[in-house]
Design a protein around this motif. Structure first.
Motif, PDB file in Angstrom:
ATOM      1  N   ALA A 133       0.728  -1.341  -0.163  1.00  0.00           N
ATOM      2  CA  ALA A 133       0.049  -0.048  -0.108  1.00  0.00           C
ATOM      3  C   ALA A 133       1.173   1.227  -0.150  1.00  0.00           C
ATOM      4  O   ALA A 133       0.683   2.025  -0.631  1.00  0.00           O
ATOM      5  N   VAL A 134       1.841   1.172   0.771  1.00  0.00           N
ATOM      6  CA  VAL A 134       2.930   2.412   0.901  1.00  0.00           C
ATOM      7  C   VAL A 134       3.382   2.327  -0.452  1.00  0.00           C
ATOM      8  O   VAL A 134       3.883   3.781  -1.175  1.00  0.00           O
TER       9      VAL A 134
ATOM     10  N   PRO B  45       6.759  -2.794 -10.353  1.00  0.00           N
ATOM     11  CA  PRO B  45       6.684  -2.078  -9.082  1.00  0.00           C
ATOM     12  C   PRO B  45       7.606  -2.515  -7.829  1.00  0.00           C
ATOM     13  O   PRO B  45       8.146  -1.660  -7.282  1.00  0.00           O
ATOM     14  N   ILE B  46       7.711  -3.860  -7.826  1.00  0.00           N
ATOM     15  CA  ILE B  46       8.315  -4.565  -6.787  1.00  0.00           C
ATOM     16  C   ILE B  46       9.840  -4.282  -6.977  1.00  0.00           C
ATOM     17  O   ILE B  46      10.529  -3.958  -6.009  1.00  0.00           O
ATOM     18  N   LEU B  47      10.194  -4.574  -8.236  1.00  0.00           N
ATOM     19  CA  LEU B  47      11.776  -4.426  -8.534  1.00  0.00           C
ATOM     20  C   LEU B  47      12.007  -2.883  -8.282  1.00  0.00           C
ATOM     21  O   LEU B  47      13.173  -2.631  -7.905  1.00  0.00           O
ATOM     22  N   TRP B  48      11.117  -2.060  -8.744  1.00  0.00           N
ATOM     23  CA  TRP B  48      11.500  -0.531  -8.668  1.00  0.00           C
ATOM     24  C   TRP B  48      11.625  -0.164  -7.097  1.00  0.00           C
ATOM     25  O   TRP B  48      12.263   0.654  -6.713  1.00  0.00           O
ATOM     26  N   MET B  49      10.616  -0.771  -6.243  1.00  0.00           N
ATOM     27  CA  MET B  49      10.912  -0.382  -4.900  1.00  0.00           C
ATOM     28  C   MET B  49      12.031  -0.853  -4.286  1.00  0.00           C
ATOM     29  O   MET B  49      12.691  -0.120  -3.554  1.00  0.00           O
ATOM     30  N   ILE B  50      12.498  -2.077  -4.784  1.00  0.00           N
ATOM     31  CA  ILE B  50      13.751  -2.321  -3.975  1.00  0.00           C
ATOM     32  C   ILE B  50      14.950  -1.568  -4.732  1.00  0.00           C
ATOM     33  O   ILE B  50      15.783  -1.167  -3.645  1.00  0.00           O
ATOM     34  N   VAL B  51      15.009  -1.436  -6.006  1.00  0.00           N
ATOM     35  CA  VAL B  51      16.141  -0.515  -6.540  1.00  0.00           C
ATOM     36  C   VAL B  51      15.977   0.969  -5.816  1.00  0.00           C
ATOM     37  O   VAL B  51      16.939   1.588  -5.573  1.00  0.00           O
ATOM     38  N   SER B  52      14.734   1.438  -5.789  1.00  0.00           N
ATOM     39  CA  SER B  52      14.668   2.883  -5.087  1.00  0.00           C
ATOM     40  C   SER B  52      15.007   3.072  -3.771  1.00  0.00           C
ATOM     41  O   SER B  52      15.617   3.972  -3.236  1.00  0.00           O
ATOM     42  N   SER B  53      14.741   1.782  -3.028  1.00  0.00           N
ATOM     43  CA  SER B  53      15.180   2.004  -1.517  1.00  0.00           C
ATOM     44  C   SER B  53      17.041   2.118  -1.613  1.00  0.00           C
ATOM     45  O   SER B  53      17.433   2.357  -0.264  1.00  0.00           O
ATOM     46  N   LEU B  71      24.994   3.325  -5.640  1.00  0.00           N
ATOM     47  CA  LEU B  71      24.387   2.412  -4.464  1.00  0.00           C
ATOM     48  C   LEU B  71      24.480   3.485  -3.210  1.00  0.00           C
ATOM     49  O   LEU B  71      25.500   4.070  -2.783  1.00  0.00           O
ATOM     50  N   GLU B  72      23.127   3.473  -2.673  1.00  0.00           N
ATOM     51  CA  GLU B  72      23.083   4.361  -1.365  1.00  0.00           C
ATOM     52  C   GLU B  72      22.273   3.501  -0.447  1.00  0.00           C
ATOM     53  O   GLU B  72      20.931   3.075  -0.327  1.00  0.00           O
ATOM     54  N   THR B  73      23.149   2.878   0.446  1.00  0.00           N
ATOM     55  CA  THR B  73      22.556   2.118   1.585  1.00  0.00           C
ATOM     56  C   THR B  73      22.108   2.809   2.694  1.00  0.00           C
ATOM     57  O   THR B  73      21.574   2.176   3.770  1.00  0.00           O
ATOM     58  N   GLY B  74      22.505   4.229   2.881  1.00  0.00           N
ATOM     59  CA  GLY B  74      22.066   5.045   3.911  1.00  0.00           C
ATOM     60  C   GLY B  74      20.503   4.870   4.449  1.00  0.00           C
ATOM     61  O   GLY B  74      20.210   5.179   5.345  1.00  0.00           O
ATOM     62  N   ASN B  75      19.655   4.707   3.383  1.00  0.00           N
ATOM     63  CA  ASN B  75      18.258   4.705   3.613  1.00  0.00           C
ATOM     64  C   ASN B  75      17.906   3.573   4.624  1.00  0.00           C
ATOM     65  O   ASN B  75      17.141   3.723   5.383  1.00  0.00           O
ATOM     66  N   TYR B  76      18.656   2.485   4.423  1.00  0.00           N
ATOM     67  CA  TYR B  76      18.459   1.337   5.525  1.00  0.00           C
ATOM     68  C   TYR B  76      18.717   1.690   6.828  1.00  0.00           C
ATOM     69  O   TYR B  76      18.118   1.492   7.853  1.00  0.00           O
ATOM     70  N   ASP B 255       2.563   7.734   8.115  1.00  0.00           N
ATOM     71  CA  ASP B 255       1.676   8.784   8.323  1.00  0.00           C
ATOM     72  C   ASP B 255       2.489  10.195   9.106  1.00  0.00           C
ATOM     73  O   ASP B 255       1.923  11.385   8.858  1.00  0.00           O
ATOM     74  N   THR B 256       3.448  10.100   9.724  1.00  0.00           N
ATOM     75  CA  THR B 256       4.033  10.938  10.629  1.00  0.00           C
ATOM     76  C   THR B 256       5.013  11.794   9.804  1.00  0.00           C
ATOM     77  O   THR B 256       5.071  12.772   9.537  1.00  0.00           O
ATOM     78  N   GLN B 257       5.625  10.903   8.837  1.00  0.00           N
ATOM     79  CA  GLN B 257       6.478  11.672   8.119  1.00  0.00           C
ATOM     80  C   GLN B 257       5.913  12.292   6.857  1.00  0.00           C
ATOM     81  O   GLN B 257       6.579  13.052   6.111  1.00  0.00           O
ATOM     82  N   ALA B 258       4.787  11.811   6.474  1.00  0.00           N
ATOM     83  CA  ALA B 258       3.879  12.185   5.340  1.00  0.00           C
ATOM     84  C   ALA B 258       4.749  12.819   4.184  1.00  0.00           C
ATOM     85  O   ALA B 258       4.826  14.002   3.463  1.00  0.00           O
ATOM     86  N   GLY B 259       5.138  11.665   3.560  1.00  0.00           N
ATOM     87  CA  GLY B 259       6.137  11.672   2.453  1.00  0.00           C
ATOM     88  C   GLY B 259       7.393  12.633   2.345  1.00  0.00           C
ATOM     89  O   GLY B 259       7.823  12.949   1.388  1.00  0.00           O
ATOM     90  N   THR B 260       7.852  12.840   3.492  1.00  0.00           N
ATOM     91  CA  THR B 260       9.077  13.633   3.517  1.00  0.00           C
ATOM     92  C   THR B 260      10.309  12.513   3.329  1.00  0.00           C
ATOM     93  O   THR B 260      11.501  13.136   2.912  1.00  0.00           O
ATOM     94  N   ASN B 261      10.487  11.368   3.894  1.00  0.00           N
ATOM     95  CA  ASN B 261      11.282  10.609   3.773  1.00  0.00           C
ATOM     96  C   ASN B 261      11.223   9.081   3.112  1.00  0.00           C
ATOM     97  O   ASN B 261      11.229   8.153   3.692  1.00  0.00           O
ATOM     98  N   TRP B 262      10.970   9.398   1.622  1.00  0.00           N
ATOM     99  CA  TRP B 262      10.716   7.939   0.960  1.00  0.00           C
ATOM    100  C   TRP B 262      11.622   7.060   0.798  1.00  0.00           C
ATOM    101  O   TRP B 262      11.450   5.915   0.805  1.00  0.00           O
ATOM    102  N   GLY B 263      12.934   7.413   0.964  1.00  0.00           N
ATOM    103  CA  GLY B 263      14.019   6.373   0.688  1.00  0.00           C
ATOM    104  C   GLY B 263      13.801   5.557   2.011  1.00  0.00           C
ATOM    105  O   GLY B 263      13.925   4.258   1.881  1.00  0.00           O
ATOM    106  N   ALA B 264      13.793   6.315   3.172  1.00  0.00           N
ATOM    107  CA  ALA B 264      13.838   5.189   4.436  1.00  0.00           C
ATOM    108  C   ALA B 264      12.494   4.508   4.507  1.00  0.00           C
ATOM    109  O   ALA B 264      12.685   3.531   4.944  1.00  0.00           O
ATOM    110  N   THR B 265      11.221   5.090   3.870  1.00  0.00           N
ATOM    111  CA  THR B 265      10.124   4.278   3.997  1.00  0.00           C
ATOM    112  C   THR B 265      10.082   3.090   3.065  1.00  0.00           C
ATOM    113  O   THR B 265       9.803   1.981   3.421  1.00  0.00           O
ATOM    114  N   LEU B 266      10.698   3.275   1.772  1.00  0.00           N
ATOM    115  CA  LEU B 266      10.817   2.288   1.004  1.00  0.00           C
ATOM    116  C   LEU B 266      11.722   1.172   1.466  1.00  0.00           C
ATOM    117  O   LEU B 266      11.447  -0.141   1.296  1.00  0.00           O
TER     118      LEU B 266
END
Lengths: 306, 297
Positions: A133-134, B45-53, B71-76, B255-266
């Protein structure tokens, strides 16, 4: 045999042999406890609560048919019914059509079958999760993946999730995306069809399309029926995706206000437990009616080869 | 029977006319092209999520491709520590709920299934019918009173409301799955054991259970995935952030980040799906068998 054929077959088979009631009772004890304490008891209790005004803090107060007359004038409820019916009636047929189409393409010893099957099945395992969903929120956002793709061909797409006209569409796409599990059921069904039927048909000079219409499709109708019943019941209860995509509001402008999301808002947001119970029973009646119509209509199009 | 007849028929069938060969090959290529395209669309979409993270924040919303330039592993690292507790805390909570649910389902559903598949008792057809209907029962009809009940026990913000029902075989789907499986085990085995003086508990524990390991594996894997992904009941029963499971933590974070930190979210979304991916890789056989026999999700 699937649950639907099983239910159908229950008519007319009696208990044979000598009863072993004591042993059976012991083996079924956990199940009986669960049935009465976790399922039937709460069902009866929620039926009772649906005739009361109850907010968890004060004892339930009998309010007659108030909750049900309120249903008639509740515009957000009507909106949620509209959203849910649209979602079910659009996404389920699309999902099953895709599932059947790809199952037919995959049938009969195709090279790479295992790979394709996995690729198509994986989304249905994770489609209900918060993570997906995210992901949907990201993909269908104003500058998300989908619009980036559209930009490549010169189209400037809207923020699909934030527009009331398109938000529900993204959730329908998400449900269609999870066609893998009905597809696997179709594949299993296709494998059950004896090859000699096709041999006989081709000896009689039937073309491929004729074979599909006269052999494959009729023999597959019980599976189509089973998938239809199950996916409709499932789709009526969708919750997670709408909740995450809209941050629990059902927005924008209530365009993703699924029935179960509205029920959650009434019951666990506003602690309007009496009304939420009435809504729950209404949902049960709606799903029950759909299922009953399905079973009734199945007489006219489902073919049982037994 | 049809299985053994079919090959004989195929062999004796007249060979296909040679002129149909060529169109057959074109057909096959077109078929594979369609399938590969579909698979790509499905998995993109799944592959893109993994690459984008693994991408820097500002690239995520600029680059629709799957090519990873830097490669940016900082998101993790960032996502792992961005919640109220380290992400491992939520992974542990989810693991506890999942482990409890698996044990409960294995014990309670196999017992009920044995009774339905092998024992004769009064009202068996009625109970079996009720069991089948409860598979299709929406959870919403029982959730309000169930919540009232469990909150009176003081069980809100504990894992008990999520685990205890599994010990009472409330996931009737698995009872049905196991009944189907036990029906396929030859009754002669039970009868031989009975002649040797074994009662039902022994037949169940020493004959049936060992033979139904594939069904138990299917149950365990499905229970894992469904409980791991479950959101509705966890949202209702767990409101204290310390008790949050992975889906709840993820949702609260979004919800709290409201789309500010998408790298970490993904990145954390990928982490939350990892156990499911692994189970899918190693347990696919059991999953496919499970849905093929009973039609689960």
């Amino acid at each position: 045999m699937s649950a639907t054929t099983e239910l159908r077959a229950l008519r007319g088979r009696g208990v044979t042999g000598k009863p072993e009631n004591k042993a059976a009772f012991l083996f079924l004890l956990p199940w009986f406890l669960g049935l009465f304490v976790i399922t039937l008891g709460p069902m009866a209790a929620s039926l009772f609560l649906s005739f009361t005004d109850y907010n968890l803090l004060q004892p339930a107060r009998f309010s007659g048919l108030d909750n049900f007359t309120r249903v008639l004038g509740d515009e957000r409820l009507h909106q949620s019914l509209k959203v849910t019916f649209t979602y079910v009636l659009v996404s389920v047929p699309l999902q099953l059509a895709l599932a059947l189409g790809l199952a037919l393409l995959l049938d009969r010893g195709l090279r790479g079958l295992a790979f394709y099957r996995s690729a198509f099945y994986l989304p249905s395992l994770i489609g209900g999760s918060v993570a997906i969903a995210v992901l949907w929120r990201t993909v269908f956002g104003a500058d998300g993946l989908f619009n980036q793709g559209l930009a490549l061909i010169g189209i400037d797409g809207p923020g699909w999730i934030s527009e009331p006209g398109t938000a529900l569409g993204t959730l329908i796409v998400l449900n269609v995306w999870t066609f893998g599990s009905p597809m696997v059921i179709f594949l299993a069904g296709l494998r059950q069809i004896p090859r000699m039927y096709y041999e006989a048909a081709s000896v009689d000079g039937a073309s491929r399309s004729r074979q599909f219409r006269s052999v494959t499709l009729p023999l597959l109708t019980p599976i189509i029926f089973f998938n239809l019943v199950l996916q409709i019941i499932h789709a009526f209860q969708s919750f997670t995706q709408a909740f995450v995509v809209s941050s629990g509001t059902g927005g924008p402008a209530d365009s993703t206000l699924f029935y179960s999301l509205y029920l959650y808002q009434r019951g666990f947001g506003a602690f309007d437990m009496g009304y939420a119970s009435a809504l729950a029973w209404l949902l049960l009646l709606i799903i029950g009616a759909f299922t009953a119509i399905n079973f009734w209509a199945s007489k006219y199009w489902v073919f049982y080869d037994d | 029977m049809t299985d053994t007849l079919a090959p004989a028929l195929v062999r004796s069938a007249p060979p296909g006319k040679p002129r149909r060969r060529a169109p057959g090959n074109v057909r096959c290529i077109v078929k594979h092209a369609v399938l590969i395209l579909c698979a790509l669309v499905m998995l993109y979409p799944i592959l893109w999520m993994i690459v984008s993270s693994l991408r820097p924040e500002d690239v995520i919303f600029r680059d629709p491709s799957l090519i990873l330039r830097d490669l940016e592993t900082g998101n993790y690292a960032e996502g792992w520590g961005a919640f109220a507790d380290p992400f491992s805390h939520y992974l542990i909570n989810s693991t506890i709920v999942v482990a409890g649910a698996i044990i409960g389902n294995l014990v309670a559903c196999s017992m009920a299934a044995y009774a339905f598949a092998r024992l004769e008792f009064s009202g068996k057809r009625l109970w079996f019918g009720i069991m089948l209907v409860t598979i299709m029962l929406p959870v919403h009809v029982i959730i309000v009173p169930q919540y009232v009940l469990f909150s009176q026990f003081g069980w809100v913000n504990t894992f008990l409301p999520l685990i205890l029902p599994k010990f009472l075989a409330t996931d009737a789907f698995f009872v049905f799955l196991m009944v189907q499986f036990i029906r396929g085990i030859p009754r002669e085995l039970d009868e031989a054991a009975r002649i040797d003086g074994a009662g039902h508990p022994r037949i169940f524990a020493q004959i049936i259970l060992p033979l139904m390991v594939p069904a138990l594996a299917t149950t365990a894997i499905f229970t894992f995935i469904w409980t791991w992904n479950d959101f509705f009941s966890q949202l209702i029963y767990l409101t204290d952030p310390d008790m949050y499971t992975v889906p709840l933590a993820l949702r609260a974070f979004v919800d709290t980040q409201a789309g500010t930190n998408w790298g970490a979210t993904l990145a954390m979304s990928v982490v939350s799906l990892l156990p499911v991916f692994l189970l899918f890789l190693f347990g696919q056989r059991f999953l496919l068998r499970g849905i093929a026999t009973t039609g689960g999700k």
